[in-house]
Design a protein around this motif. Structure first.
Motif, PDB file in Angstrom:
ATOM      1  N   LYS A 124      -4.752   5.477   2.484  1.00 22.95           N
ATOM      2  CA  LYS A 124      -5.947   4.755   2.924  1.00 22.95           C
ATOM      3  C   LYS A 124      -6.056   4.758   4.449  1.00 22.95           C
ATOM      4  CE  LYS A 124      -8.429   0.498   2.355  1.00 22.95           C
ATOM      5  NZ  LYS A 124      -8.300  -0.902   2.378  1.00 22.95           N
TER       6      LYS A 124
ATOM      7  N   GLU B 203      -9.141   6.434   6.578  1.00 19.40           N
ATOM      8  CA  GLU B 203      -9.963   5.621   7.478  1.00 19.40           C
ATOM      9  C   GLU B 203     -10.099   6.251   8.860  1.00 19.40           C
ATOM     10  OE1 GLU B 203      -8.053   1.802   7.233  1.00 19.40           O
ATOM     11  OE2 GLU B 203      -9.124   1.277   5.398  1.00 19.40           O
TER      12      GLU B 203
ATOM     13  N   SER C 154      -6.329   3.464  -7.327  1.00 20.82           N
ATOM     14  CA  SER C 154      -6.508   2.542  -6.204  1.00 20.82           C
ATOM     15  C   SER C 154      -7.538   3.071  -5.210  1.00 20.82           C
ATOM     16  CB  SER C 154      -5.168   2.310  -5.499  1.00 20.82           C
ATOM     17  OG  SER C 154      -4.236   1.728  -6.388  1.00 20.82           O
ATOM     18  N   LEU C 155      -7.513   4.377  -4.932  1.00 23.40           N
ATOM     19  CA  LEU C 155      -8.486   4.959  -4.003  1.00 23.40           C
ATOM     20  C   LEU C 155      -9.901   4.912  -4.577  1.00 23.40           C
ATOM     21  CD1 LEU C 155      -6.445   7.987  -2.635  1.00 23.40           C
ATOM     22  CD2 LEU C 155      -7.084   5.923  -1.380  1.00 23.40           C
TER      23      LEU C 155
ATOM     24  N   GLU D 146     -11.297   1.563  -4.142  1.00 24.80           N
ATOM     25  CA  GLU D 146     -11.678   1.374  -2.737  1.00 24.80           C
ATOM     26  C   GLU D 146     -12.963   2.123  -2.374  1.00 24.80           C
ATOM     27  OE1 GLU D 146     -10.239  -0.440  -0.154  1.00 24.80           O
ATOM     28  OE2 GLU D 146      -8.926  -1.365  -1.635  1.00 24.80           O
TER      29      GLU D 146
ATOM     30  N   TYR E 101     -13.468   5.613  -2.682  1.00 22.64           N
ATOM     31  CA  TYR E 101     -13.297   7.007  -2.290  1.00 22.64           C
ATOM     32  C   TYR E 101     -13.621   7.934  -3.452  1.00 22.64           C
ATOM     33  CZ  TYR E 101     -11.144   5.352   1.971  1.00 22.64           C
ATOM     34  OH  TYR E 101     -10.926   4.733   3.173  1.00 22.64           O
TER      35      TYR E 101
ATOM     36  N   LYS F 224     -14.776   8.508   3.454  1.00 21.29           N
ATOM     37  CA  LYS F 224     -16.077   7.827   3.407  1.00 21.29           C
ATOM     38  C   LYS F 224     -16.818   7.965   4.736  1.00 21.29           C
ATOM     39  CE  LYS F 224     -14.319   3.809   1.527  1.00 21.29           C
ATOM     40  NZ  LYS F 224     -14.386   2.452   1.112  1.00 21.29           N
TER      41      LYS F 224
END
Length: 74
Positions: free
Chosen positions: A21, A25, A49-50, A53, A55, A74
């Motif tokens: 992550k 970012e 998990s991604l 979030e 993605y 993103k």
């Protein structure tokens, strides 16, 4: 476009997700990050998990000893 690579083989959960992550970012929108993950818990947890979030997962490839996960920033 150049893919960035992040080798997280041998990195336990949830540290591998946190590192993924943080790298995503730092990247520009649309760039692709290839994450190398171990089988078992890492490949089961990190993609989910991604996705949670927000993605976009481009691909998951089983390379035998480990997996290659390509994710769009993103």
């Amino acid at each position: 476009m150049n893919k960035k690579k992040l080798d997280l083989r041998g990195t336990p959960c949830p540290i591998n997700f946190v590192r993924s992550k943080l790298q995503l970012e730092k990247m520009s929108s649309g760039e692709i990050l290839e994450i190398l993950l171990d089988s078992g818990e890492p490949i089961e947890q990190v993609p989910n998990s991604l996705t949670i979030e927000g993605y976009h997962l481009e691909s998951i490839e089983d390379l035998g000893e480990y997996f290659s996960l390509c994710v769009q920033a993103k």
